[in-house]
Design a protein around this motif. Sequence first.
Motif, PDB file in Angstrom:
ATOM      1  N   UNK A 189      13.785  15.108 -31.075  1.00 13.91           N
ATOM      2  CA  UNK A 189      14.752  14.098 -30.622  1.00 13.91           C
ATOM      3  C   UNK A 189      15.919  13.961 -31.596  1.00 13.91           C
ATOM      4  N   UNK A 190      15.630  14.064 -32.894  1.00 17.05           N
ATOM      5  CA  UNK A 190      16.673  13.889 -33.903  1.00 17.05           C
ATOM      6  C   UNK A 190      17.657  15.052 -33.932  1.00 17.05           C
ATOM      7  N   UNK A 191      17.151  16.269 -33.789  1.00 17.41           N
ATOM      8  CA  UNK A 191      17.993  17.451 -33.921  1.00 17.41           C
ATOM      9  C   UNK A 191      19.223  17.438 -33.023  1.00 17.41           C
ATOM     10  N   UNK A 192      19.047  17.283 -31.699  1.00 16.75           N
ATOM     11  CA  UNK A 192      20.224  17.242 -30.825  1.00 16.75           C
ATOM     12  C   UNK A 192      21.163  16.092 -31.154  1.00 16.75           C
ATOM     13  N   UNK A 193      20.589  14.956 -31.598  1.00 20.85           N
ATOM     14  CA  UNK A 193      21.423  13.794 -31.928  1.00 20.85           C
ATOM     15  C   UNK A 193      22.318  14.097 -33.130  1.00 20.85           C
ATOM     16  N   UNK A 194      21.737  14.687 -34.173  1.00 19.29           N
ATOM     17  CA  UNK A 194      22.515  15.003 -35.367  1.00 19.29           C
ATOM     18  C   UNK A 194      23.536  16.094 -35.067  1.00 19.29           C
ATOM     19  N   UNK A 195      23.094  17.117 -34.337  1.00 21.15           N
ATOM     20  CA  UNK A 195      23.984  18.232 -34.041  1.00 21.15           C
ATOM     21  C   UNK A 195      25.171  17.847 -33.181  1.00 21.15           C
ATOM     22  N   UNK A 196      25.028  16.794 -32.389  1.00 16.80           N
ATOM     23  CA  UNK A 196      26.126  16.374 -31.513  1.00 16.80           C
ATOM     24  C   UNK A 196      27.194  15.594 -32.263  1.00 16.80           C
ATOM     25  N   UNK A 197      26.813  15.028 -33.419  1.00 14.94           N
ATOM     26  CA  UNK A 197      27.747  14.188 -34.156  1.00 14.94           C
ATOM     27  C   UNK A 197      27.993  12.850 -33.490  1.00 14.94           C
ATOM     28  N   UNK A 198      27.148  12.493 -32.510  1.00 15.01           N
ATOM     29  CA  UNK A 198      27.324  11.234 -31.798  1.00 15.01           C
ATOM     30  C   UNK A 198      26.473  10.140 -32.442  1.00 15.01           C
ATOM     31  N   UNK A 199      26.685   8.891 -32.004  1.00 16.26           N
ATOM     32  CA  UNK A 199      25.990   7.752 -32.598  1.00 16.26           C
ATOM     33  C   UNK A 199      24.493   7.768 -32.279  1.00 16.26           C
ATOM     34  N   UNK A 200      23.723   7.208 -33.226  1.00 13.53           N
ATOM     35  CA  UNK A 200      22.264   7.175 -33.100  1.00 13.53           C
ATOM     36  C   UNK A 200      21.778   5.761 -33.394  1.00 13.53           C
ATOM     37  N   UNK A 201      20.862   5.273 -32.567  1.00 18.85           N
ATOM     38  CA  UNK A 201      20.169   4.015 -32.839  1.00 18.85           C
ATOM     39  C   UNK A 201      18.702   4.335 -33.061  1.00 18.85           C
ATOM     40  N   UNK A 202      18.203   4.039 -34.249  1.00 20.81           N
ATOM     41  CA  UNK A 202      16.780   4.181 -34.539  1.00 20.81           C
ATOM     42  C   UNK A 202      16.169   2.791 -34.617  1.00 20.81           C
ATOM     43  N   UNK A 203      15.125   2.580 -33.850  1.00 18.33           N
ATOM     44  CA  UNK A 203      14.510   1.260 -33.817  1.00 18.33           C
ATOM     45  C   UNK A 203      12.989   1.389 -33.843  1.00 18.33           C
ATOM     46  N   UNK A 204      12.351   0.314 -34.234  1.00 21.40           N
ATOM     47  CA  UNK A 204      10.895   0.311 -34.288  1.00 21.40           C
ATOM     48  C   UNK A 204      10.407  -0.662 -35.341  1.00 21.40           C
ATOM     49  N   UNK A 205       9.089  -0.781 -35.506  1.00 23.03           N
ATOM     50  CA  UNK A 205       8.518  -1.736 -36.457  1.00 23.03           C
ATOM     51  C   UNK A 205       9.003  -1.455 -37.873  1.00 23.03           C
ATOM     52  N   UNK A 206       9.088  -2.491 -38.726  1.00 21.33           N
ATOM     53  CA  UNK A 206       9.561  -2.292 -40.108  1.00 21.33           C
ATOM     54  C   UNK A 206       8.587  -1.453 -40.913  1.00 21.33           C
ATOM     55  N   UNK A 207       9.126  -0.786 -41.916  1.00 20.85           N
ATOM     56  CA  UNK A 207       8.291  -0.059 -42.864  1.00 20.85           C
ATOM     57  C   UNK A 207       7.812   1.282 -42.386  1.00 20.85           C
ATOM     58  N   UNK A 208       8.495   1.877 -41.408  1.00 24.51           N
ATOM     59  CA  UNK A 208       8.035   3.158 -40.876  1.00 24.51           C
ATOM     60  C   UNK A 208       9.010   4.310 -41.126  1.00 24.51           C
ATOM     61  N   UNK A 209       9.883   4.132 -42.099  1.00 28.59           N
ATOM     62  CA  UNK A 209      10.663   5.273 -42.557  1.00 28.59           C
ATOM     63  C   UNK A 209      12.009   5.486 -41.903  1.00 28.59           C
ATOM     64  N   UNK A 210      12.553   4.462 -41.225  1.00 26.00           N
ATOM     65  CA  UNK A 210      13.865   4.658 -40.595  1.00 26.00           C
ATOM     66  C   UNK A 210      14.926   4.951 -41.649  1.00 26.00           C
ATOM     67  N   UNK A 211      14.866   4.250 -42.770  1.00 23.05           N
ATOM     68  CA  UNK A 211      15.827   4.500 -43.845  1.00 23.05           C
ATOM     69  C   UNK A 211      15.612   5.881 -44.455  1.00 23.05           C
ATOM     70  N   UNK A 212      14.372   6.279 -44.643  1.00 28.15           N
ATOM     71  CA  UNK A 212      14.075   7.602 -45.196  1.00 28.15           C
ATOM     72  C   UNK A 212      14.537   8.712 -44.260  1.00 28.15           C
ATOM     73  N   UNK A 213      14.378   8.499 -42.969  1.00 25.15           N
ATOM     74  CA  UNK A 213      14.837   9.489 -41.999  1.00 25.15           C
ATOM     75  C   UNK A 213      16.360   9.589 -42.030  1.00 25.15           C
ATOM     76  N   UNK A 214      17.032   8.442 -42.138  1.00 22.97           N
ATOM     77  CA  UNK A 214      18.490   8.458 -42.239  1.00 22.97           C
ATOM     78  C   UNK A 214      18.934   9.260 -43.457  1.00 22.97           C
ATOM     79  N   UNK A 215      18.251   9.054 -44.578  1.00 23.65           N
ATOM     80  CA  UNK A 215      18.588   9.797 -45.789  1.00 23.65           C
ATOM     81  C   UNK A 215      18.282  11.282 -45.630  1.00 23.65           C
TER      82      UNK A 215
END
Length: 435
Positions: free
Chosen positions: A151-177
């Motif tokens: 799911x992430x690959x096409x989103x990053x490759x498109x250069x378009x906006x991404x919303x990542x959501x879900x319970x806290x503490x599950x690595x959204x910030x780490x994935x962004x990095x």
Amino acid sequence: MNMQTNVTSPPPPKRLEEMQLSTVLMRDIVLKTLFRKNVNTVRDLSEAVCLPVPITQELVDLARSQLLLEAMGTMSASQAGGEMGYQLTDSGRARAADALAQSEYYGAMPVPLPVYREQVARQSIRNLQITRDQLTEAMGHLILPPTLLGNLGPAVGSGRSILMYGPPGNGKSSISNGIRDAMGDKIYVPRALEYAGQVITMYDPIVHSAAEGQEEDRTQLRRRITYDTRYVLCQRPTVITGGELSLDMLDLVYNPTARTYQAPLQLKSTGGIFIVDDLGRQAEPPQKLVNRWIVPLEESKDILALQSGEKFEVPFDTLVIFSTNFHPNEIFDQAALRRIFFKIKIDGPDQENFLKIFALVARKKKMQLCEKSLVHLLKSKYPQIDNVYANYQPVFLIDQMIAVCDFEGLPYKMTPELVDRAWANMFVKDEAIVK
């Protein structure tokens, strides 16, 4: 990681007419630079204003014809290779002081906004081509569900906006990095921009990581300039904001003392990533923040305003990543959600992946595991929270156990007692406080 996008460097200007800047502006920056810095040869001045020597010489000759500069005579070979030296005349010092009163900016000549737009197109974030292998390498330190990278690959490759959501503490910030780390190429960032005679400082060492370049040999009579040195070659920039983000941080910042502007965060992130972490924790409502991004997200341009109220367009070439612990339907209306191109849910791990993360963290922190203690954790503790696992929990629990071991002088070995003490600090008991 070596992601190639064949970024074309900005060509250096060859003639004064190619600069697309006011002659008065350029002349005054030269005078202010001579006034503020210890330079007096054309070669040193060309480095200070980041222009080729021939163009710098034209500006020096212009200032001399206006009696603002005068020759000091040929300097000795030990000083400047026998080059002619120049200094401000009395009229030149007066003009420099007057120009500094209007704007304190001196040094690198700014890049006109239309010229910068051309360079943005050459190095657009949308030119990136990312493969599964590249993204996997950047995320290699994370334990992720197998479908997430798909799911992430096409989103990053498109250069378009991404919303990542879900319970806290599950690595959204780490994935962004991790997405940031996947972008392994370099782009050119202007030191400053010019619009309507106003200077907007752009290069920011906090945001922009300059690439290591080869030192030029100053002893060479002719040094080959391969790109416009008004730009700095940098890693693709990353701007990370959290609960401190406010709408005024997305506007030009005017410095009344220097009488110059500073580029807002999203302009500094051009060609890179803008991460809005913990969306929903800001003072501004999430809907209001996203409304500010509607035009940029849809039209790849942003609108900024000068102190005078004059508005103008700047390129918006940024991968925007919103990260939130709230469900999108709670904080956005459907119109706002429609404008965020990719919506990706980041769930907590299942028990199998939780144990993989736990073992990985324990090995890294040299905490010896034991089956009895793990069974105690899984069978006695997690049922208390309905067996809801989160990626942050292994690090939290093991750090707690290490702290106890250090205090008590115990070896780093997991025990049921250590599990109980660590677990007690992970949650706060819901109880009344007697006052």
